[in-house]
Design a protein around this motif. Sequence first.
Motif, PDB file in Angstrom:
ATOM      1  N   PRO A 253       3.271 -16.800  -7.296  1.00  0.00           N
ATOM      2  CA  PRO A 253       4.401 -15.910  -7.584  1.00  0.00           C
ATOM      3  C   PRO A 253       3.912 -14.541  -8.053  1.00  0.00           C
ATOM      4  O   PRO A 253       2.953 -14.442  -8.825  1.00  0.00           O
ATOM      5  N   GLY A 254       4.574 -13.507  -7.550  1.00  0.00           N
ATOM      6  CA  GLY A 254       4.164 -12.147  -7.879  1.00  0.00           C
ATOM      7  C   GLY A 254       3.108 -11.596  -6.939  1.00  0.00           C
ATOM      8  O   GLY A 254       2.711 -10.444  -7.051  1.00  0.00           O
ATOM      9  N   HIS A 255       2.654 -12.424  -6.010  1.00  0.00           N
ATOM     10  CA  HIS A 255       1.628 -12.012  -5.044  1.00  0.00           C
ATOM     11  C   HIS A 255       2.120 -12.159  -3.606  1.00  0.00           C
ATOM     12  O   HIS A 255       1.327 -12.276  -2.677  1.00  0.00           O
ATOM     13  N   GLU A 256       3.433 -12.162  -3.415  1.00  0.00           N
ATOM     14  CA  GLU A 256       3.997 -12.347  -2.079  1.00  0.00           C
ATOM     15  C   GLU A 256       3.606 -11.191  -1.162  1.00  0.00           C
ATOM     16  O   GLU A 256       3.389 -10.074  -1.605  1.00  0.00           O
ATOM     17  N   ARG A 257       3.541 -11.492   0.120  1.00  0.00           N
ATOM     18  CA  ARG A 257       3.221 -10.467   1.123  1.00  0.00           C
ATOM     19  C   ARG A 257       4.331  -9.447   1.221  1.00  0.00           C
ATOM     20  O   ARG A 257       4.084  -8.249   1.329  1.00  0.00           O
ATOM     21  N   ARG A 258       5.582  -9.929   1.210  1.00  0.00           N
ATOM     22  CA  ARG A 258       6.762  -9.064   1.365  1.00  0.00           C
ATOM     23  C   ARG A 258       7.833  -9.498   0.375  1.00  0.00           C
ATOM     24  O   ARG A 258       7.836 -10.638  -0.071  1.00  0.00           O
ATOM     25  N   PRO A 259       8.781  -8.629   0.099  1.00  0.00           N
ATOM     26  CA  PRO A 259       9.857  -9.010  -0.813  1.00  0.00           C
ATOM     27  C   PRO A 259      10.646 -10.234  -0.341  1.00  0.00           C
ATOM     28  O   PRO A 259      10.986 -11.088  -1.141  1.00  0.00           O
ATOM     29  N   ASP A 260      10.908 -10.351   0.967  1.00  0.00           N
ATOM     30  CA  ASP A 260      11.700 -11.474   1.457  1.00  0.00           C
ATOM     31  C   ASP A 260      10.958 -12.805   1.317  1.00  0.00           C
ATOM     32  O   ASP A 260      11.574 -13.856   1.285  1.00  0.00           O
ATOM     33  N   ALA A 261       9.648 -12.768   1.196  1.00  0.00           N
ATOM     34  CA  ALA A 261       8.861 -13.988   1.005  1.00  0.00           C
ATOM     35  C   ALA A 261       9.096 -14.590  -0.372  1.00  0.00           C
ATOM     36  O   ALA A 261       8.871 -15.764  -0.585  1.00  0.00           O
ATOM     37  N   ALA A 262       9.586 -13.767  -1.314  1.00  0.00           N
ATOM     38  CA  ALA A 262       9.843 -14.242  -2.675  1.00  0.00           C
ATOM     39  C   ALA A 262      11.310 -14.622  -2.850  1.00  0.00           C
ATOM     40  O   ALA A 262      11.719 -14.986  -3.933  1.00  0.00           O
ATOM     41  N   GLY A 263      12.082 -14.510  -1.788  1.00  0.00           N
ATOM     42  CA  GLY A 263      13.494 -14.838  -1.882  1.00  0.00           C
ATOM     43  C   GLY A 263      14.323 -13.694  -2.425  1.00  0.00           C
ATOM     44  O   GLY A 263      15.461 -13.871  -2.813  1.00  0.00           O
ATOM     45  N   GLY A 264      13.758 -12.492  -2.470  1.00  0.00           N
ATOM     46  CA  GLY A 264      14.497 -11.365  -3.002  1.00  0.00           C
ATOM     47  C   GLY A 264      14.439 -10.283  -2.069  1.00  0.00           C
ATOM     48  O   GLY A 264      14.679  -9.274  -1.872  1.00  0.00           O
TER      49      GLY A 264
ATOM     50  N   ALA B 187      -2.265  -2.078   3.332  1.00  0.00           N
ATOM     51  CA  ALA B 187      -1.732  -3.400   3.645  1.00  0.00           C
ATOM     52  C   ALA B 187      -2.859  -4.423   3.758  1.00  0.00           C
ATOM     53  O   ALA B 187      -2.730  -5.557   3.270  1.00  0.00           O
ATOM     54  N   GLU B 188      -3.960  -4.021   4.384  1.00  0.00           N
ATOM     55  CA  GLU B 188      -5.096  -4.940   4.502  1.00  0.00           C
ATOM     56  C   GLU B 188      -5.748  -5.165   3.140  1.00  0.00           C
ATOM     57  O   GLU B 188      -6.208  -6.272   2.841  1.00  0.00           O
ATOM     58  N   MET B 189      -5.778  -4.130   2.302  1.00  0.00           N
ATOM     59  CA  MET B 189      -6.319  -4.276   0.959  1.00  0.00           C
ATOM     60  C   MET B 189      -5.445  -5.250   0.155  1.00  0.00           C
ATOM     61  O   MET B 189      -5.961  -6.113  -0.562  1.00  0.00           O
ATOM     62  N   LYS B 190      -4.134  -5.131   0.292  1.00  0.00           N
ATOM     63  CA  LYS B 190      -3.226  -6.035  -0.408  1.00  0.00           C
ATOM     64  C   LYS B 190      -3.488  -7.479   0.016  1.00  0.00           C
ATOM     65  O   LYS B 190      -3.571  -8.369  -0.827  1.00  0.00           O
ATOM     66  N   GLU B 191      -3.620  -7.701   1.316  1.00  0.00           N
ATOM     67  CA  GLU B 191      -3.875  -9.056   1.817  1.00  0.00           C
ATOM     68  C   GLU B 191      -5.171  -9.613   1.245  1.00  0.00           C
ATOM     69  O   GLU B 191      -5.254 -10.792   0.910  1.00  0.00           O
ATOM     70  N   ASP B 192      -6.165  -8.760   1.122  1.00  0.00           N
ATOM     71  CA  ASP B 192      -7.463  -9.185   0.615  1.00  0.00           C
ATOM     72  C   ASP B 192      -7.419  -9.467  -0.892  1.00  0.00           C
ATOM     73  O   ASP B 192      -8.068 -10.392  -1.371  1.00  0.00           O
ATOM     74  N   ARG B 193      -6.653  -8.692  -1.636  1.00  0.00           N
ATOM     75  CA  ARG B 193      -6.682  -8.761  -3.094  1.00  0.00           C
ATOM     76  C   ARG B 193      -5.660  -9.724  -3.702  1.00  0.00           C
ATOM     77  O   ARG B 193      -5.867 -10.224  -4.797  1.00  0.00           O
ATOM     78  N   ARG B 194      -4.563 -10.000  -3.005  1.00  0.00           N
ATOM     79  CA  ARG B 194      -3.528 -10.832  -3.601  1.00  0.00           C
ATOM     80  C   ARG B 194      -3.951 -12.297  -3.620  1.00  0.00           C
ATOM     81  O   ARG B 194      -4.794 -12.728  -2.839  1.00  0.00           O
ATOM     82  N   THR B 195      -3.354 -13.060  -4.520  1.00  0.00           N
ATOM     83  CA  THR B 195      -3.590 -14.496  -4.577  1.00  0.00           C
ATOM     84  C   THR B 195      -2.506 -15.173  -3.759  1.00  0.00           C
ATOM     85  O   THR B 195      -1.351 -15.248  -4.180  1.00  0.00           O
ATOM     86  N   HIS B 196      -2.870 -15.612  -2.583  1.00  0.00           N
ATOM     87  CA  HIS B 196      -1.916 -16.220  -1.652  1.00  0.00           C
ATOM     88  C   HIS B 196      -1.253 -17.438  -2.286  1.00  0.00           C
ATOM     89  O   HIS B 196      -1.913 -18.262  -2.919  1.00  0.00           O
ATOM     90  N   GLY B 197       0.084 -17.515  -2.140  1.00  0.00           N
ATOM     91  CA  GLY B 197       0.839 -18.648  -2.642  1.00  0.00           C
ATOM     92  C   GLY B 197       1.231 -18.548  -4.117  1.00  0.00           C
ATOM     93  O   GLY B 197       1.918 -19.421  -4.625  1.00  0.00           O
TER      94      GLY B 197
END
Length: 145
Positions: free
Chosen positions: A134-145, A122-132
């Motif tokens: 599309p396709g890089h949401e923290r959780r599924p509900d953050a993308a509206g799905g 989870a911490e690796m995901k937070e570090d590697r994803r591009t915040h904000g």
Amino acid sequence: MAIDEEHVRPDGVDDLTVEALGNISEALEAVEVARGHLYAFHRMSGTADLTLGKGVDQLREAGHTELADRLQTALVGRNVLHGRWTFQVVEEYDDGYYADFKQLEQEVRDALVAVRRHLYEAEMKEDRRTHGRPGHERRPDAAGG
């Protein structure tokens, strides 16, 4: 945005502990894969025995009684390990090493991080994803799905 509490490091837990738990989790994943291979071995061995039995019956029907008898007595229904068919190997693994590994991994997480799973990932995901993005949401509900 909702905070994903089940994947947030509890206060006071250091990096080395999270890394250690990540390695223990990775080891458990390898055990799960090994268990899957063991079940595949079980299934394939059973299929081989049943298919061999059909072949032996066909040899016998074709008049090759001596060869059919040899295969029948040497291989059909034979133990794959001393005293064991594969279901017994699977049961021993499941009830012993596998059960102990799962229980101890759970106990370690209970003791150190209040049962949380995959903190390292989870911490690796937070570090590697591009915040904000599309396709890089923290959780599924953050993308509206």
